[in-house]
Scaffold this motif. Structure first.
Motif, PDB file in Angstrom:
ATOM      1  N   MET A 290       0.843  -1.171   0.000  1.00  0.00           N
ATOM      2  CA  MET A 290       0.000   0.000   0.000  1.00  0.00           C
ATOM      3  C   MET A 290       0.895   1.243   0.000  1.00  0.00           C
ATOM      4  O   MET A 290       1.701   1.439   0.907  1.00  0.00           O
ATOM      5  N   LEU A 291       0.753   2.039  -1.001  1.00  0.00           N
ATOM      6  CA  LEU A 291       1.553   3.244  -1.133  1.00  0.00           C
ATOM      7  C   LEU A 291       0.829   4.430  -0.495  1.00  0.00           C
ATOM      8  O   LEU A 291      -0.316   4.722  -0.830  1.00  0.00           O
ATOM      9  N   ILE A 292       1.509   5.084   0.417  1.00  0.00           N
ATOM     10  CA  ILE A 292       0.914   6.227   1.105  1.00  0.00           C
ATOM     11  C   ILE A 292       1.608   7.522   0.696  1.00  0.00           C
ATOM     12  O   ILE A 292       0.959   8.543   0.492  1.00  0.00           O
ATOM     13  N   CYS A 293       2.924   7.503   0.591  1.00  0.00           N
ATOM     14  CA  CYS A 293       3.650   8.702   0.186  1.00  0.00           C
ATOM     15  C   CYS A 293       4.521   8.383  -1.029  1.00  0.00           C
ATOM     16  O   CYS A 293       4.806   7.226  -1.318  1.00  0.00           O
ATOM     17  N   GLY A 294       4.926   9.414  -1.727  1.00  0.00           N
ATOM     18  CA  GLY A 294       5.688   9.245  -2.958  1.00  0.00           C
ATOM     19  C   GLY A 294       7.144   8.885  -2.708  1.00  0.00           C
ATOM     20  O   GLY A 294       7.612   8.843  -1.565  1.00  0.00           O
ATOM     21  N   PRO A 295       7.887   8.625  -3.778  1.00  0.00           N
ATOM     22  CA  PRO A 295       9.280   8.213  -3.619  1.00  0.00           C
ATOM     23  C   PRO A 295      10.171   9.317  -3.041  1.00  0.00           C
ATOM     24  O   PRO A 295      11.056   9.029  -2.235  1.00  0.00           O
ATOM     25  N   LYS A 296       9.928  10.573  -3.409  1.00  0.00           N
ATOM     26  CA  LYS A 296      10.742  11.662  -2.875  1.00  0.00           C
ATOM     27  C   LYS A 296      10.431  11.910  -1.404  1.00  0.00           C
ATOM     28  O   LYS A 296      11.325  12.173  -0.603  1.00  0.00           O
ATOM     29  N   CYS A 297       9.171  11.821  -1.064  1.00  0.00           N
ATOM     30  CA  CYS A 297       8.768  12.005   0.329  1.00  0.00           C
ATOM     31  C   CYS A 297       9.322  10.881   1.209  1.00  0.00           C
ATOM     32  O   CYS A 297       9.791  11.130   2.321  1.00  0.00           O
TER      33      CYS A 297
ATOM     34  N   ILE B  53      16.019  10.044   5.258  1.00  0.00           N
ATOM     35  CA  ILE B  53      17.150  10.900   5.625  1.00  0.00           C
ATOM     36  C   ILE B  53      16.903  11.610   6.954  1.00  0.00           C
ATOM     37  O   ILE B  53      17.777  11.631   7.840  1.00  0.00           O
ATOM     38  N   VAL B  54      15.716  12.168   7.123  1.00  0.00           N
ATOM     39  CA  VAL B  54      15.391  12.871   8.365  1.00  0.00           C
ATOM     40  C   VAL B  54      15.367  11.894   9.540  1.00  0.00           C
ATOM     41  O   VAL B  54      15.826  12.222  10.642  1.00  0.00           O
ATOM     42  N   SER B  55      14.880  10.689   9.324  1.00  0.00           N
ATOM     43  CA  SER B  55      14.829   9.701  10.399  1.00  0.00           C
ATOM     44  C   SER B  55      16.218   9.270  10.832  1.00  0.00           C
ATOM     45  O   SER B  55      16.485   9.130  12.031  1.00  0.00           O
ATOM     46  N   ILE B  56      17.104   9.071   9.876  1.00  0.00           N
ATOM     47  CA  ILE B  56      18.474   8.687  10.226  1.00  0.00           C
ATOM     48  C   ILE B  56      19.144   9.792  11.039  1.00  0.00           C
ATOM     49  O   ILE B  56      19.783   9.526  12.064  1.00  0.00           O
TER      50      ILE B  56
ATOM     51  N   LEU C 239      12.975   5.595  14.739  1.00  0.00           N
ATOM     52  CA  LEU C 239      13.260   4.284  14.154  1.00  0.00           C
ATOM     53  C   LEU C 239      12.015   3.736  13.465  1.00  0.00           C
ATOM     54  O   LEU C 239      12.100   3.197  12.351  1.00  0.00           O
ATOM     55  N   PHE C 240      10.856   3.891  14.079  1.00  0.00           N
ATOM     56  CA  PHE C 240       9.616   3.451  13.437  1.00  0.00           C
ATOM     57  C   PHE C 240       9.325   4.261  12.178  1.00  0.00           C
ATOM     58  O   PHE C 240       8.858   3.725  11.172  1.00  0.00           O
ATOM     59  N   THR C 241       9.627   5.559  12.239  1.00  0.00           N
ATOM     60  CA  THR C 241       9.449   6.396  11.042  1.00  0.00           C
ATOM     61  C   THR C 241      10.396   5.953   9.936  1.00  0.00           C
ATOM     62  O   THR C 241      10.022   5.922   8.759  1.00  0.00           O
ATOM     63  N   LEU C 242      11.620   5.584  10.307  1.00  0.00           N
ATOM     64  CA  LEU C 242      12.588   5.081   9.322  1.00  0.00           C
ATOM     65  C   LEU C 242      12.088   3.791   8.681  1.00  0.00           C
ATOM     66  O   LEU C 242      12.177   3.617   7.460  1.00  0.00           O
ATOM     67  N   LEU C 243      11.552   2.901   9.479  1.00  0.00           N
ATOM     68  CA  LEU C 243      11.028   1.646   8.937  1.00  0.00           C
ATOM     69  C   LEU C 243       9.863   1.899   7.983  1.00  0.00           C
ATOM     70  O   LEU C 243       9.777   1.291   6.914  1.00  0.00           O
ATOM     71  N   PHE C 244       8.970   2.803   8.348  1.00  0.00           N
ATOM     72  CA  PHE C 244       7.839   3.123   7.485  1.00  0.00           C
ATOM     73  C   PHE C 244       8.302   3.756   6.175  1.00  0.00           C
ATOM     74  O   PHE C 244       7.867   3.367   5.090  1.00  0.00           O
ATOM     75  N   ALA C 245       9.203   4.744   6.276  1.00  0.00           N
ATOM     76  CA  ALA C 245       9.689   5.422   5.077  1.00  0.00           C
ATOM     77  C   ALA C 245      10.489   4.457   4.204  1.00  0.00           C
ATOM     78  O   ALA C 245      10.393   4.494   2.970  1.00  0.00           O
TER      79      ALA C 245
ATOM     80  N   TYR D  94      10.880   1.182  -0.648  1.00  0.00           N
ATOM     81  CA  TYR D  94      11.025  -0.145  -1.246  1.00  0.00           C
ATOM     82  C   TYR D  94       9.827  -0.468  -2.140  1.00  0.00           C
ATOM     83  O   TYR D  94       9.995  -1.012  -3.245  1.00  0.00           O
ATOM     84  N   MET D  95       8.638  -0.152  -1.687  1.00  0.00           N
ATOM     85  CA  MET D  95       7.440  -0.428  -2.486  1.00  0.00           C
ATOM     86  C   MET D  95       7.449   0.369  -3.786  1.00  0.00           C
ATOM     87  O   MET D  95       7.037  -0.131  -4.828  1.00  0.00           O
ATOM     88  N   HIS D  96       7.932   1.603  -3.757  1.00  0.00           N
ATOM     89  CA  HIS D  96       8.018   2.407  -4.972  1.00  0.00           C
ATOM     90  C   HIS D  96       9.072   1.849  -5.931  1.00  0.00           C
ATOM     91  O   HIS D  96       8.840   1.804  -7.143  1.00  0.00           O
ATOM     92  N   SER D  97      10.195   1.431  -5.388  1.00  0.00           N
ATOM     93  CA  SER D  97      11.233   0.892  -6.269  1.00  0.00           C
ATOM     94  C   SER D  97      10.801  -0.452  -6.869  1.00  0.00           C
ATOM     95  O   SER D  97      11.166  -0.777  -7.989  1.00  0.00           O
TER      96      SER D  97
END
Length: 94
Positions: A1-8, A14-17, A76-82, A87-90
């Motif tokens: 399920m895609l919620i946000c785009g590849p750039k987002c 990056i922000v999560s890391i 960390l949860f935000t990183l996993l989600f993003a 991955y889903m977009h790629s």
């Protein structure tokens, strides 16, 4: 399920890391009672003696360290989600 785009999702990664690194480091510095962070500790104005000040400062440092580590876990949860979204977009482009 895609919620946000590849750039987002890449921006979220990056922000999560950066958030994990920053908050983990701050948690460590609070845990070792860094004097530079004393102004960020919620302390009262007056203390009866020096021992009550040290006790309140130690409690404040510990509380702030735990808050930083909890926030790092949330990142960390935000990183996993993003990462999942990226991955889903790629995968969908192949």
């Amino acid at each position: 399920m895609l919620i946000c785009g590849p750039k987002c999702s890449l921006c979220g990664i990056i922000v999560s890391i950066w958030g994990i690194i920053q908050l983990a480091a701050m948690g460590i510095f609070y845990f070792v009672n860094s004097v530079a962070l004393l102004e960020d500790i919620p302390l009262g104005e007056e203390f009866e003696n020096i021992k009550s000040f040290y006790s309140a400062a130690k409690t404040g440092y510990t509380l702030n360290a735990m808050n930083c580590w909890i926030a790092a876990c949330l990142y960390l949860f935000t990183l996993l989600f993003a990462g999942h979204q990226f991955y889903m977009h790629s995968r969908s482009q192949n």
